[in-house]
Design a protein around this motif. Structure first.
Motif, PDB file in Angstrom:
ATOM      1  N   UNK A 102       0.827  -1.206   0.000  1.00 18.74           N
ATOM      2  CA  UNK A 102       0.000   0.000   0.000  1.00 18.74           C
ATOM      3  C   UNK A 102       0.862   1.256   0.000  1.00 18.74           C
ATOM      4  N   UNK A 103       1.885   1.267   0.853  1.00 21.41           N
ATOM      5  CA  UNK A 103       2.725   2.456   0.952  1.00 21.41           C
ATOM      6  C   UNK A 103       3.596   2.635  -0.290  1.00 21.41           C
ATOM      7  N   UNK A 104       3.967   1.535  -0.945  1.00 20.94           N
ATOM      8  CA  UNK A 104       4.712   1.648  -2.193  1.00 20.94           C
ATOM      9  C   UNK A 104       3.826   2.234  -3.306  1.00 20.94           C
ATOM     10  N   UNK A 105       2.525   1.937  -3.257  1.00 27.38           N
ATOM     11  CA  UNK A 105       1.597   2.523  -4.225  1.00 27.38           C
ATOM     12  C   UNK A 105       1.542   4.045  -4.049  1.00 27.38           C
ATOM     13  N   UNK A 106       1.479   4.492  -2.785  1.00 29.77           N
ATOM     14  CA  UNK A 106       1.479   5.936  -2.507  1.00 29.77           C
ATOM     15  C   UNK A 106       2.795   6.557  -2.969  1.00 29.77           C
ATOM     16  N   UNK A 107       3.888   5.850  -2.725  1.00 29.00           N
ATOM     17  CA  UNK A 107       5.201   6.326  -3.153  1.00 29.00           C
ATOM     18  C   UNK A 107       5.258   6.456  -4.679  1.00 29.00           C
ATOM     19  N   UNK A 108       4.686   5.474  -5.376  1.00 29.76           N
ATOM     20  CA  UNK A 108       4.648   5.527  -6.837  1.00 29.76           C
ATOM     21  C   UNK A 108       3.843   6.708  -7.348  1.00 29.76           C
ATOM     22  N   UNK A 109       2.731   7.027  -6.652  1.00 33.13           N
ATOM     23  CA  UNK A 109       1.919   8.176  -7.048  1.00 33.13           C
ATOM     24  C   UNK A 109       2.729   9.466  -6.932  1.00 33.13           C
ATOM     25  N   UNK A 110       3.478   9.595  -5.851  1.00 30.44           N
ATOM     26  CA  UNK A 110       4.347  10.765  -5.698  1.00 30.44           C
ATOM     27  C   UNK A 110       5.399  10.820  -6.783  1.00 30.44           C
ATOM     28  N   UNK A 111       5.991   9.673  -7.107  1.00 28.51           N
ATOM     29  CA  UNK A 111       7.001   9.623  -8.157  1.00 28.51           C
ATOM     30  C   UNK A 111       6.433   9.957  -9.526  1.00 28.51           C
ATOM     31  N   UNK A 112       5.174   9.546  -9.781  1.00 26.62           N
ATOM     32  CA  UNK A 112       4.546   9.838 -11.061  1.00 26.62           C
ATOM     33  C   UNK A 112       4.300  11.323 -11.274  1.00 26.62           C
ATOM     34  N   UNK A 113       4.045  12.057 -10.190  1.00 27.12           N
ATOM     35  CA  UNK A 113       3.850  13.500 -10.288  1.00 27.12           C
ATOM     36  C   UNK A 113       5.168  14.261 -10.331  1.00 27.12           C
ATOM     37  N   UNK A 114       6.170  13.690  -9.702  1.00 26.35           N
ATOM     38  CA  UNK A 114       7.436  14.381  -9.466  1.00 26.35           C
ATOM     39  C   UNK A 114       8.173  14.753 -10.748  1.00 26.35           C
ATOM     40  N   UNK A 115       8.412  13.781 -11.609  1.00 23.42           N
ATOM     41  CA  UNK A 115       9.292  14.009 -12.753  1.00 23.42           C
ATOM     42  C   UNK A 115       8.723  14.984 -13.781  1.00 23.42           C
TER      43      UNK A 115
END
Length: 474
Positions: A102-115
């Motif tokens: 679950x927390x890796x999914x949230x981390x991925x969402x942040x990464x998707x917005x970041x770049x």
């Protein structure tokens, strides 16, 4: 008076954030065996740790540009950093696999917005004629972080705990948040338009299904029902997306940007270059460990010079671009990199490790010139108003290209291994796959030879259009 000018602030914030995100993508694999053992689960189940991250990242990529334009690039960028940092802390604290996923999914969402948002901030701050110079520092997250990730992961996992591969993001993220909050300027596009709901409903699941199929095809087999269904579904949705977005005035994925010759050509070159590079970096370590029986440490020491080549290229690329022009520089660099890949395909049990390090160093050196020049030229003619959507589109196709490269390499290994008695890839299969990676670079070369320097001049009059308008700062 502010202690830092905006160019310095953007450089520090962008490089730090991209370094954190790039390193996080490479640390998890080394720690997976320990995570499997601690949570008493199977490798296939633990693999969801990576799948959830990749799928979540793919879902959020398409909306990043619009969110930054509509609500402010500073606000969305810092929210993404906050999500990534908080999720990293929660990943380290996870006491069972479901929580970690679950927390890796949230981390991925942040990464998707970041770049995409980070790139939009960067290219709005620096006009085209200044971008070659900043490429000298921008290569750090691209070159160093992925190379350091496995080493740091191995040290933390062996000496402390796998949880520290996530905890290391916390101080970095907090510093970026505070620094960006204090000194980063806001930018909002007044013409962002309404949210393109049809585009989102097609792009988000389309990207997610496509990335899932490409990343899991090598693991489960492309004939697996779930992979096959995901691949077909993703292809149908993305095809429908093309027709829908061409009818929307302010689309989420602005395919009309491909009308610009430089953007279109550079995007295609970038896609095939990413496929070739990621394909090589997937195949060569596998070959060195599985077919030649070297340790993971030996493999890391062999491949690390590729990052050093990228770093050196970043220092020389601006001068090379100025002297040779985009067409000659990118074409020559891709040709030489493809040659290095072909020479790597000759690797055998008697190969000199220092010779292999030299080949990988040169591969990084030549690809560093090509990738650096492509990234600079891609956005040379893109206006400030279109920059958010342009960086989103560029990152979407780059993500697909990377996954596509690894998937094709895996298919080559699978096809070649059918002739082996133990159904495991042999040295010939790995060599063929490396030649396939070189083939991607040669495909990119074909498009590079068709480009015109006049279409991609980083000193064009577009610099005035790309610089942020005075009224856009909030």
């Amino acid at each position: 008076m502010r202690p830092f000018n905006q160019r310095t602030v953007v450089s520090i914030v962008y490089v730090s954030a991209m370094f954190m995100a790039a390193m996080d993508a490479s640390v998890i694999n080394m720690a997976l065996p320990t995570i499997i053992q601690e949570f008493q689960t199977s490798p296939s189940t633990a693999g969801i740790v990576n799948i959830g991250y990749l799928v979540s990242l793919a879902v959020c990529l398409p909306i990043a540009g619009w969110l930054g334009d509509r609500w402010g690039t500073k606000r969305i960028f810092l929210i993404a950093i906050g999500m990534f940092t908080a999720a990293s802390a929660l990943c380290g604290l996870a006491d069972h696999l479901a929580a970690l996923n679950l927390f890796r999914i949230i981390q991925g969402a942040g990464g998707g917005l970041l770049t995409p948002v980070g790139m939009a901030i960067l290219f709005r701050t620096f006009p085209p004629q200044e971008r070659p110079k900043i490429s000298r520092v921008l290569v750090l997250p691209v070159a160093v972080a992925p190379a350091l990730g496995p080493i740091i992961s191995g040290i933390f996992t062996d000496q402390l705990s796998w949880r520290w591969i996530f905890y290391i993001n916390i101080p970095i993220g907090i510093v970026i948040l505070l620094f960006g909050l204090l000194y980063l300027d806001e930018h909002i596009e007044s013409e962002a338009g309404r949210f393109d709901l049809p585009g989102f409903l097609l792009s988000a699941p389309g990207m997610a299904l496509t990335v899932f199929a490409l990343s899991q095809g090598p693991v489960r087999g492309f004939s697996s029902p779930d992979v096959l269904a995901a691949g077909i579904g993703g292809l149908v949705l993305l095809t429908a997306l093309v027709f829908v977005e061409l009818q929307v005035k302010k689309p989420l994925i602005d395919l009309r940007l491909f009308a610009d010759r430089a953007f279109k050509t550079m995007s295609i070159i970038s896609l095939f270059s990413a496929a070739g590079l990621l394909g090589m970096l997937y195949v060569f370590p596998l070959m060195y460990q599985e077919a030649l029986n070297y340790s993971a440490l030996d493999t890391a020491l062999i491949t690390f010079p590729e990052a050093l080549g990228l770093m050196l290229a970043s220092q020389l690329m601006p001068r090379s671009l100025s002297k040779l022009g985009p067409r000659r520089l990118i074409s020559a660099a891709l040709l030489c990199a493809a040659l290095m890949f072909a020479l790597l395909s000759l690797t055998g049990s008697g190969s000199n490790p220092w010779f292999l390090r030299m080949l990988l160093f040169l591969a990084g050196f030549f690809l560093g010139h090509a990738v650096g020049a492509v990234q600079i030229v891609t956005f040379a003619n893109i206006s400030s108003a279109s920059m958010g959507r342009a960086t989103t589109l560029f990152n979407v196709q780059n993500r697909i290209g990377s996954a596509f490269g690894v998937a094709i390499m895996s298919c080559l290994l699978a096809v070649m291994s059918r002739h082996a008695d133990n159904l495991q890839p042999d040295l010939t299969a790995y060599r063929t796959a490396l030649l396939g990676a070189a083939g991607f670079l040669l495909t990119a070369l074909c498009f590079a030879l068709r480009m015109r320097d006049a279409d991609a001049s980083v000193h064009s009059s577009s610099s005035t259009r790309t610089a942020p308008a005075a009224g856009s700062r909030q």
